[in-house]
Design an enzyme around this catalytic site. Structure first.
Site, PDB file in Angstrom:
ATOM      1  N   TRP A 101       0.793  -1.235   0.000  1.00  0.00           N
ATOM      2  CA  TRP A 101       0.000   0.000   0.000  1.00  0.00           C
ATOM      3  C   TRP A 101       0.821   1.280   0.000  1.00  0.00           C
ATOM      4  O   TRP A 101       0.551   2.201  -0.784  1.00  0.00           O
ATOM      5  CB  TRP A 101      -0.974   0.010   1.183  1.00  0.00           C
TER       6      TRP A 101
ATOM      7  N   ASP B 132      -2.277  -5.535  -0.392  1.00  0.00           N
ATOM      8  CA  ASP B 132      -3.230  -4.671   0.279  1.00  0.00           C
ATOM      9  C   ASP B 132      -4.460  -4.513  -0.611  1.00  0.00           C
ATOM     10  O   ASP B 132      -4.737  -5.367  -1.469  1.00  0.00           O
ATOM     11  CB  ASP B 132      -2.587  -3.333   0.651  1.00  0.00           C
TER      12      ASP B 132
ATOM     13  N   CYS C 267     -11.665   0.002   1.573  1.00  0.00           N
ATOM     14  CA  CYS C 267     -11.448   1.436   1.785  1.00  0.00           C
ATOM     15  C   CYS C 267     -11.162   2.208   0.497  1.00  0.00           C
ATOM     16  O   CYS C 267     -11.383   3.421   0.438  1.00  0.00           O
ATOM     17  CB  CYS C 267     -10.291   1.635   2.754  1.00  0.00           C
TER      18      CYS C 267
ATOM     19  N   LYS D 101      -4.811  -8.914   6.742  1.00  0.00           N
ATOM     20  CA  LYS D 101      -4.952  -7.553   7.261  1.00  0.00           C
ATOM     21  C   LYS D 101      -6.418  -7.167   7.082  1.00  0.00           C
ATOM     22  O   LYS D 101      -6.917  -7.135   5.965  1.00  0.00           O
ATOM     23  CB  LYS D 101      -4.052  -6.582   6.505  1.00  0.00           C
TER      24      LYS D 101
ATOM     25  N   ASP E 115      -9.319  -4.460   7.546  1.00  0.00           N
ATOM     26  CA  ASP E 115      -9.514  -3.017   7.664  1.00  0.00           C
ATOM     27  C   ASP E 115     -10.887  -2.689   8.253  1.00  0.00           C
ATOM     28  O   ASP E 115     -11.661  -3.579   8.615  1.00  0.00           O
ATOM     29  CB  ASP E 115      -9.310  -2.366   6.288  1.00  0.00           C
TER      30      ASP E 115
ATOM     31  N   TRP F  86      -7.510   1.232  13.182  1.00  0.00           N
ATOM     32  CA  TRP F  86      -6.987   2.596  13.376  1.00  0.00           C
ATOM     33  C   TRP F  86      -6.995   3.041  14.841  1.00  0.00           C
ATOM     34  O   TRP F  86      -7.037   4.232  15.135  1.00  0.00           O
ATOM     35  CB  TRP F  86      -7.748   3.602  12.516  1.00  0.00           C
TER      36      TRP F  86
ATOM     37  N   ARG G 290      -3.675  -2.281  14.903  1.00  0.00           N
ATOM     38  CA  ARG G 290      -3.221  -0.918  14.652  1.00  0.00           C
ATOM     39  C   ARG G 290      -3.629  -0.013  15.806  1.00  0.00           C
ATOM     40  O   ARG G 290      -4.747  -0.098  16.319  1.00  0.00           O
ATOM     41  CB  ARG G 290      -3.781  -0.411  13.332  1.00  0.00           C
TER      42      ARG G 290
ATOM     43  N   ASP H 294      -3.612   5.965   9.571  1.00  0.00           N
ATOM     44  CA  ASP H 294      -2.552   5.568   8.647  1.00  0.00           C
ATOM     45  C   ASP H 294      -1.330   6.482   8.731  1.00  0.00           C
ATOM     46  O   ASP H 294      -1.447   7.696   8.924  1.00  0.00           O
ATOM     47  CB  ASP H 294      -3.068   5.608   7.205  1.00  0.00           C
TER      48      ASP H 294
END
Length: 416
Positions: free
Chosen positions: A45, A80, A130, A159, A161, A195, A214, A218
């Protein structure tokens, strides 16, 4: 990959609060698959965004091996967002983009596995991912089918999101995928990318089966913009880690997001600081640059074996800020499993400055002489307890500090 060691000094529990061992959520964490050391690899990404195809991924796997990065411990090649077609197939299953990934994900996984590497993939706990205004299908309400699909493709890491959530609770969405991954029987590392919302480290992260989560929005390809929203600078992400020490450890890592080393937005000095601090805090180390054009300076930063050992070693706590000296001068440190301490003298100011601490402040009293190993210069020195260096602007000096001799009060022995 370098193995984390289980030893923890008895002295650590008597050390100043800054370096006390932290039990945190890790004891209760039951991840989808064990993640005993922070994950190391590469993700598409930061450098490429949606501009990915199977040729790029294969070339990156080739470069990971040819450059020596794989030997250094970087083992995951992670796709990603944007790898998938914009619609599911007639059976309702995810499918790869037919133009950019014509051979399919299983063939790509086979190629990567043949090189001794592992493959990671991306999805979102929402109705869409996203990227590109929700153009790609998310996994919300498709968790079981998508997890089975990933397992059938021999995926090793997911991963997951947080976009297009339909306002459903975090625990419901992330646990549904964690349970689905477990049900496949395939060991798939589960990395939550929510996030830092609603404190995953102390709530739904462990409960969902996550092995890492996370902690912030980002990362951006720059030093700092003072923001706590996307994108965040390196220093801004570091500031957000203060206080999260109790929630990190084997099977439960605080993820500071992918690395920007080698992407041109940081100076070499800033890149060493970025890499040092991510390693000190036991963050997953996920490369975000173009490995096909790896320059010697970037390679030297990313493969420094002594810094990598700090990231992969577990001594009872992730790194933390021991003292803020003011004026942008800080001392960070973490205990190591062999009884040593690694310290980062960090200068975020605009001018070179001397930063000073002591072995006692770092929780390493009980000796009249210490050896200091400078992990970037590769040099050794001795001290009676003072730890000090001239540190460049936006830079670090990183020491690993050991007892060289003990005083009459014997040095405590490590305990399990």
């Amino acid at each position: 990959m370098l193995a984390a060691l289980p030893l923890l000094l008895a002295a650590v529990t008597a050390a100043p609060p800054a370096l006390a061992a932290t039990p945190g959520a890790t004891a209760a964490a039951v991840p989808v698959t064990p993640v005993l050391t922070p994950t190391m690899g590469w993700n598409s990404w930061n450098k490429f965004g949606c501009n990915i195809d199977e040729a790029l991924i294969r070339e990156t796997a080739d470069a990971l091996v040819a450059s020596g990065l794989a030997r250094a411990g970087y083992e995951y090649v992670n796709l990603d967002d944007c790898w998938m077609a914009t619609t599911r197939d007639v059976n309702g299953d995810l499918q790869s983009d037919p133009v950019r990934f014509p051979s399919g994900i299983k063939a790509l996984a086979d190629y990567i596995h043949a090189k001794g590497l592992k493959i990671g993939i991306y999805e979102s706990a929402g109705t869409a991912t996203c990227a590109v205004a929700g153009a790609y299908p998310g996994s919300l309400d498709h968790e079981a089918a998508d997890a089975r699909q990933f397992a059938s493709w021999d995926i090793d890491l997911l991963k997951y999101d947080n976009c297009n959530s339909d306002n459903r609770p975090y625990l419901d969405r992330f646990k549904a995928m964690g349970d689905a991954l477990k049900a496949t029987g395939r060991p798939i590392v589960y990395m939550l990318c929510s996030w830092g919302k609603e404190a995953p480290w102390s709530t739904y992260g462990p409960a969902s089966g996550g092995g890492a989560w996370r902690t912030t929005e980002d990362i951006g390809n720059f030093w700092s913009n003072g923001s706590q929203s996307t994108p965040m600078g390196v220093v801004d992400i570091l500031d957000a880690q203060v206080g999260l020490e109790p929630y990190s450890g084997p099977n439960a890592w605080n993820d500071m997001d992918m690395l920007e080393v080698g992407n041109g937005g940081l100076t070499d000095t800033e890149s060493r600081a970025h890499f040092s601090l991510w390693s000190l805090l036991n963050s997953p180390l996920i490369l975000g640059n173009d490995l096909r054009t790896l320059d010697p300076v970037t390679k030297a930063i990313l493969t420094n074996p002594e810094v990598l050992e700090v990231d992969q070693d577990w001594g009872g706590s992730q790194g933390r800020r021991v003292r803020d000296l003011g004026g942008g001068l800080e001392v960070w440190a973490k205990p190591m499993s062999d009884g040593s301490v690694t310290a980062v003298l960090f200068n975020r100011s605009a001018a070179t400055a001397t930063i000073t601490t002591s072995a006692a402040e770092l929780g390493l009293g009980g000796s009249d002489t210490y050896t200091l190993r400078d992990l970037w210069a590769g040099t050794d020195s001795t001290s009676t307890g003072t730890v000090s260096a001239s540190v460049p602007s936006h830079g670090v000096v990183m020491y690993r500090i050991h007892w060289a001799s003990t005083t009459a009060s014997a040095r405590p022995a490590p305990t399990r």
